[in-house]
Design a protein around this motif. Structure first.
Motif, PDB file in Angstrom:
ATOM      1  N   PRO A   1      18.495 -13.213   4.053  1.00 44.54           N
ATOM      2  CA  PRO A   1      17.586 -12.188   3.517  1.00 44.54           C
ATOM      3  C   PRO A   1      16.128 -12.596   3.669  1.00 44.54           C
ATOM      4  O   PRO A   1      15.784 -13.774   3.584  1.00 44.54           O
ATOM      5  CB  PRO A   1      17.990 -12.088   2.045  1.00 44.54           C
ATOM      6  CG  PRO A   1      18.624 -13.404   1.737  1.00 44.54           C
ATOM      7  CD  PRO A   1      19.315 -13.837   3.003  1.00 44.54           C
ATOM      8  N   ASP A   2      15.279 -11.619   3.899  1.00 48.04           N
ATOM      9  CA  ASP A   2      13.830 -11.837   3.918  1.00 48.04           C
ATOM     10  C   ASP A   2      13.280 -11.812   2.504  1.00 48.04           C
ATOM     11  O   ASP A   2      13.929 -11.336   1.569  1.00 48.04           O
ATOM     12  CB  ASP A   2      13.132 -10.724   4.708  1.00 48.04           C
ATOM     13  CG  ASP A   2      13.349 -10.850   6.199  1.00 48.04           C
ATOM     14  OD1 ASP A   2      13.569 -11.969   6.662  1.00 48.04           O
ATOM     15  OD2 ASP A   2      13.280  -9.810   6.881  1.00 48.04           O
ATOM     16  N   ASP A   3      12.058 -12.284   2.364  1.00 44.40           N
ATOM     17  CA  ASP A   3      11.336 -12.030   1.122  1.00 44.40           C
ATOM     18  C   ASP A   3      11.097 -10.529   1.010  1.00 44.40           C
ATOM     19  O   ASP A   3      10.931  -9.832   2.025  1.00 44.40           O
ATOM     20  CB  ASP A   3       9.991 -12.753   1.123  1.00 44.40           C
ATOM     21  CG  ASP A   3      10.148 -14.267   1.084  1.00 44.40           C
ATOM     22  OD1 ASP A   3      11.182 -14.735   0.548  1.00 44.40           O
ATOM     23  OD2 ASP A   3       9.252 -14.967   1.587  1.00 44.40           O
ATOM     24  N   PRO A   4      11.088  -9.984  -0.196  1.00 39.26           N
ATOM     25  CA  PRO A   4      10.841  -8.540  -0.332  1.00 39.26           C
ATOM     26  C   PRO A   4       9.439  -8.167   0.135  1.00 39.26           C
ATOM     27  O   PRO A   4       8.506  -8.981   0.093  1.00 39.26           O
ATOM     28  CB  PRO A   4      11.016  -8.292  -1.830  1.00 39.26           C
ATOM     29  CG  PRO A   4      10.788  -9.618  -2.468  1.00 39.26           C
ATOM     30  CD  PRO A   4      11.284 -10.642  -1.491  1.00 39.26           C
ATOM     31  N   ILE A   5       9.291  -6.931   0.579  1.00 34.34           N
ATOM     32  CA  ILE A   5       7.977  -6.398   0.929  1.00 34.34           C
ATOM     33  C   ILE A   5       7.321  -5.904  -0.355  1.00 34.34           C
ATOM     34  O   ILE A   5       7.903  -5.092  -1.085  1.00 34.34           O
ATOM     35  CB  ILE A   5       8.098  -5.262   1.950  1.00 34.34           C
ATOM     36  CG1 ILE A   5       8.588  -5.818   3.292  1.00 34.34           C
ATOM     37  CG2 ILE A   5       6.764  -4.532   2.131  1.00 34.34           C
ATOM     38  CD1 ILE A   5       8.831  -4.761   4.343  1.00 34.34           C
ATOM     39  N   PRO A   6       6.127  -6.385  -0.678  1.00 31.13           N
ATOM     40  CA  PRO A   6       5.455  -5.947  -1.908  1.00 31.13           C
ATOM     41  C   PRO A   6       4.717  -4.632  -1.694  1.00 31.13           C
ATOM     42  O   PRO A   6       4.544  -4.181  -0.554  1.00 31.13           O
ATOM     43  CB  PRO A   6       4.459  -7.083  -2.157  1.00 31.13           C
ATOM     44  CG  PRO A   6       4.078  -7.518  -0.770  1.00 31.13           C
ATOM     45  CD  PRO A   6       5.339  -7.389   0.059  1.00 31.13           C
ATOM     46  N   PHE A   7       4.304  -4.004  -2.774  1.00 33.54           N
ATOM     47  CA  PHE A   7       3.299  -2.962  -2.646  1.00 33.54           C
ATOM     48  C   PHE A   7       2.075  -3.635  -2.043  1.00 33.54           C
ATOM     49  O   PHE A   7       1.549  -4.596  -2.599  1.00 33.54           O
ATOM     50  CB  PHE A   7       2.989  -2.348  -4.011  1.00 33.54           C
ATOM     51  CG  PHE A   7       4.057  -1.424  -4.507  1.00 33.54           C
ATOM     52  CD1 PHE A   7       3.909  -0.056  -4.380  1.00 33.54           C
ATOM     53  CD2 PHE A   7       5.215  -1.926  -5.093  1.00 33.54           C
ATOM     54  CE1 PHE A   7       4.890   0.814  -4.832  1.00 33.54           C
ATOM     55  CE2 PHE A   7       6.202  -1.064  -5.556  1.00 33.54           C
ATOM     56  CZ  PHE A   7       6.050   0.297  -5.413  1.00 33.54           C
ATOM     57  N   PHE A   8       1.610  -3.128  -0.887  1.00 33.51           N
ATOM     58  CA  PHE A   8       0.676  -3.897  -0.069  1.00 33.51           C
ATOM     59  C   PHE A   8      -0.751  -3.435  -0.316  1.00 33.51           C
ATOM     60  O   PHE A   8      -1.112  -2.300   0.039  1.00 33.51           O
ATOM     61  CB  PHE A   8       1.048  -3.758   1.403  1.00 33.51           C
ATOM     62  CG  PHE A   8       0.606  -4.911   2.247  1.00 33.51           C
ATOM     63  CD1 PHE A   8       1.261  -6.127   2.187  1.00 33.51           C
ATOM     64  CD2 PHE A   8      -0.480  -4.786   3.089  1.00 33.51           C
ATOM     65  CE1 PHE A   8       0.853  -7.198   2.970  1.00 33.51           C
ATOM     66  CE2 PHE A   8      -0.897  -5.849   3.870  1.00 33.51           C
ATOM     67  CZ  PHE A   8      -0.233  -7.065   3.805  1.00 33.51           C
ATOM     68  N   PRO A   9      -1.600  -4.270  -0.924  1.00 33.39           N
ATOM     69  CA  PRO A   9      -2.919  -3.817  -1.387  1.00 33.39           C
ATOM     70  C   PRO A   9      -4.049  -3.974  -0.377  1.00 33.39           C
ATOM     71  O   PRO A   9      -5.215  -3.827  -0.744  1.00 33.39           O
ATOM     72  CB  PRO A   9      -3.161  -4.716  -2.603  1.00 33.39           C
ATOM     73  CG  PRO A   9      -2.495  -6.006  -2.241  1.00 33.39           C
ATOM     74  CD  PRO A   9      -1.283  -5.627  -1.428  1.00 33.39           C
ATOM     75  N   PHE A  10      -3.735  -4.285   0.877  1.00 31.54           N
ATOM     76  CA  PHE A  10      -4.785  -4.554   1.860  1.00 31.54           C
ATOM     77  C   PHE A  10      -4.634  -3.686   3.101  1.00 31.54           C
ATOM     78  O   PHE A  10      -3.519  -3.303   3.488  1.00 31.54           O
ATOM     79  CB  PHE A  10      -4.746  -6.029   2.290  1.00 31.54           C
ATOM     80  CG  PHE A  10      -4.941  -6.992   1.162  1.00 31.54           C
ATOM     81  CD1 PHE A  10      -6.186  -7.190   0.588  1.00 31.54           C
ATOM     82  CD2 PHE A  10      -3.857  -7.703   0.646  1.00 31.54           C
ATOM     83  CE1 PHE A  10      -6.364  -8.077  -0.462  1.00 31.54           C
ATOM     84  CE2 PHE A  10      -4.020  -8.585  -0.402  1.00 31.54           C
ATOM     85  CZ  PHE A  10      -5.279  -8.779  -0.960  1.00 31.54           C
ATOM     86  N   ALA A  11      -5.765  -3.394   3.724  1.00 28.96           N
ATOM     87  CA  ALA A  11      -5.741  -2.794   5.055  1.00 28.96           C
ATOM     88  C   ALA A  11      -5.168  -3.807   6.038  1.00 28.96           C
ATOM     89  O   ALA A  11      -5.130  -5.010   5.775  1.00 28.96           O
ATOM     90  CB  ALA A  11      -7.154  -2.387   5.466  1.00 28.96           C
ATOM     91  N   ILE A  12      -4.691  -3.295   7.172  1.00 27.64           N
ATOM     92  CA  ILE A  12      -4.079  -4.154   8.184  1.00 27.64           C
ATOM     93  C   ILE A  12      -4.757  -3.903   9.519  1.00 27.64           C
ATOM     94  O   ILE A  12      -4.941  -2.751   9.931  1.00 27.64           O
ATOM     95  CB  ILE A  12      -2.566  -3.880   8.303  1.00 27.64           C
ATOM     96  CG1 ILE A  12      -1.851  -4.210   6.988  1.00 27.64           C
ATOM     97  CG2 ILE A  12      -1.954  -4.694   9.438  1.00 27.64           C
ATOM     98  CD1 ILE A  12      -0.405  -3.743   6.934  1.00 27.64           C
TER      99      ILE A  12
END
Length: 523
Positions: free
Chosen positions: A332-343
């Motif tokens: 399993p991967d680490d979970p994807i968080p609510f992402f607070p940054f531009a990419i």
């Protein structure tokens, strides 16, 4: 270049989407012993990767790197897909194992590499298996350009008598410039009767014009407008910049400021417009938010996590947006968080902090075209107790996603994970259903029923018009928490519709805009 054994822990140089080099390697020549099919026996996919019947040479114009292709055979390409599917397919234990040599092409063989199981409603469990050329994939994923006229359709009925209506047009597209608008109903293409034809040659013309027109070729479209008049336009197929974000505005309703945004795809090109819209909503202090995703088939999971943050803000910090669940062969991967940054999507690097409206409730307009990364947004928000009110139709039902896999000039999409929210919920294979709140048992925990209203798509009004039925229902619900009298919900074509006697047009599943795709992001 060889990659790590676990393909989901790839370094950036081997990251999906960038395609600096495919994972694989080995000798230059095909191994005739290795590519001999033995039922139930599988070699590592790396034994066959980039061994191509017709290898490409020179430099990849998208990456600036040499193509990784080596001389191989058609059987090498098939054996690669067989092993890769067995390694990564979410339901690998349900895969058939026919002899690849019995298939006339690599793509015909790939079509067979999926489960034949059904969902509870009787739909195919895997309706999402797909492939496309590497060039087509890279052209849209990097530029947001799509060959066509800027027309986006709502397929009300795919069998004769067909009903195909314009849902919206892309800004500055041939269709928009020619005056084609939402609600125009397609009647003819050139001299072909779109509504009634059951001639295969004419159906081929219809499908070609709708889904794979020829560049710089003129097509004549005849429509019936919402007023009943006839309109005929000649459109030239062009590379059109897709409008992923449209009609963002602030509506004054019930003494409140309501932010509205039509959001048509989780694509990298949408990011700047999304940031602009949410910045305006934040600065103007909107009281409520309506996110119109009726025609949003999905895309990048990280952008879905970004939008989740822009909605929820502080309440989503350090919370799980989506946990990818793979088959039992993959760590399993680490979970994807609510992402607070531009990419920075070119370099896949983190940028500036995103704006947010810090909502505890959001109104989402939906239809059967609302799929995948759109559904992941609904699911992710519900997982942290952000109240989602769903107005419109039942969503597509796709809790699954892929990591697009290139090999020998094609990109393959095979279901590799399902996305659970922070509460561990992912059971919406038949879609999220707008449901009267009084019919939901809150003590039972999350299920596919979402508070809201079933509302028919209204093609008599433009999207973003507060009088348009679905948006009007959302504005009314904000004030009264009641639904209008529901009508018949317009739906996209289903398996049952396509299985009925007669000839159907077949809107293709688009792997980018109807999917949940992971891209590796640097910290």
């Amino acid at each position: 270049m060889r990659c790590k054994t676990n393909i989901f822990k790839l370094s950036l140089l081997c990251a999906v989407i960038i395609f600096v080099a495919s994972c694989g390697g080995g000798d230059e020549q095909s191994n005739s012993d290795a590519n001999t099919w033995v039922a139930g026996s599988y070699l590592a996919s790396s034994e066959f990767a980039d061994r191509c019947q017709t290898p490409r040479s020179g430099t990849d114009v998208y990456t600036g790197q040499a193509y990784p292709d080596k001389q191989g055979t058609q059987m090498d390409e098939k054996m690669y897909l067989r092993s890769f599917s067995h390694e990564t397919y979410l339901w690998y234990d349900e895969l058939p194992d026919p002899n690849p040599a019995n298939f006339s092409s690599v793509l015909r063989y790939f079509d067979e590499l999926k489960t034949s199981e059904k969902t509870d409603s009787g739909r195919d469990k895997d309706e999402f298996h797909f492939d496309e050329s590497y060039d087509d994939y890279m052209a849209e994923s990097q530029s947001g350009v799509q060959l066509g006229f800027g027309l986006h359709w709502s397929f009300q009925q795919v069998m004769a008598p067909r009903v195909i209506i314009v849902a919206f047009t892309d800004d500055n597209s041939p269709a928009a410039i020619a005056g084609v608008t939402r609600g125009d109903t397609l009647k003819k293409i050139n001299d072909v009767d779109v509504v009634n034809s059951n001639n295969q040659a004419e159906l081929d013309i219809i499908n070609g014009a709708l889904f794979s027109p020829k560049l710089d070729t003129d097509y004549q479209f005849t429509f019936e407008t919402v007023t009943g008049s006839e309109k005929t336009v000649t459109l030239k197929a062009k590379e059109v910049l897709v409008s992923y974000v449209k009609n963002n505005k602030i509506i004054e309703a019930n003494g409140k400021k309501v932010g509205y945004i039509q959001y048509n795809g989780f694509m990298s090109m949408a990011q700047d417009d999304l940031i602009s819209a949410f910045t305006a909503f934040s600065e103007d202090g909107v009281d409520d938010l309506v996110l119109d995703m009726r025609y949003n088939g999905g895309g990048l999971l990280y952008q879905s996590a970004q939008v989740g943050y822009m909605i929820a803000g502080e309440g989503s910090q350090n919370r799980t947006f989506s946990q990818q669940v793979y088959n039992d062969k993959i760590e399993p991967d680490d979970p994807i968080p609510f992402f607070p940054f531009a990419i920075d999507w070119d370099a896949l690097k983190v940028g500036d902090e995103l704006p947010s409206v810090n909502m505890e409730k959001v109104y989402i307009l939906s239809s059967s075209n609302t799929a995948s990364a759109s559904e992941a947004l609904i699911n992710g928000l519900r997982g942290i107790d952000i109240e989602v009110i769903l107005i419109g139709g039942t969503t597509r039902g796709k809790p699954y996603g892929f990591i697009p896999q290139p090999n020998c000039g094609w990109v393959y999409y095979t279901v590799q994970f399902k996305g659970e929210n922070e509460k561990g919920f992912a059971d919406f294979a038949d879609g999220f259903v707008p449901t009267n709140k009084n019919d939901i048992d809150l003590e039972m925990g999350l299920d596919a029923k979402v508070p809201g209203c079933m509302v028919e798509d209204d093609f008599d009004h433009t999207l973003g018009d507060s009088n348009e039925a679905t948006l009007a229902a959302a504005l009314n619900y904000m004030e009264t928490e009641t639904c209008p009298v529901s009508g018949v919900i317009n739906v996209a074509p289903t398996q049952d519709m396509l299985a009925r006697p007669g000839l159907a047009i077949k809107p293709p599943f688009h792997p980018l805009r109807n999917s949940m795709v992971i891209r590796t992001i640097k910290d």
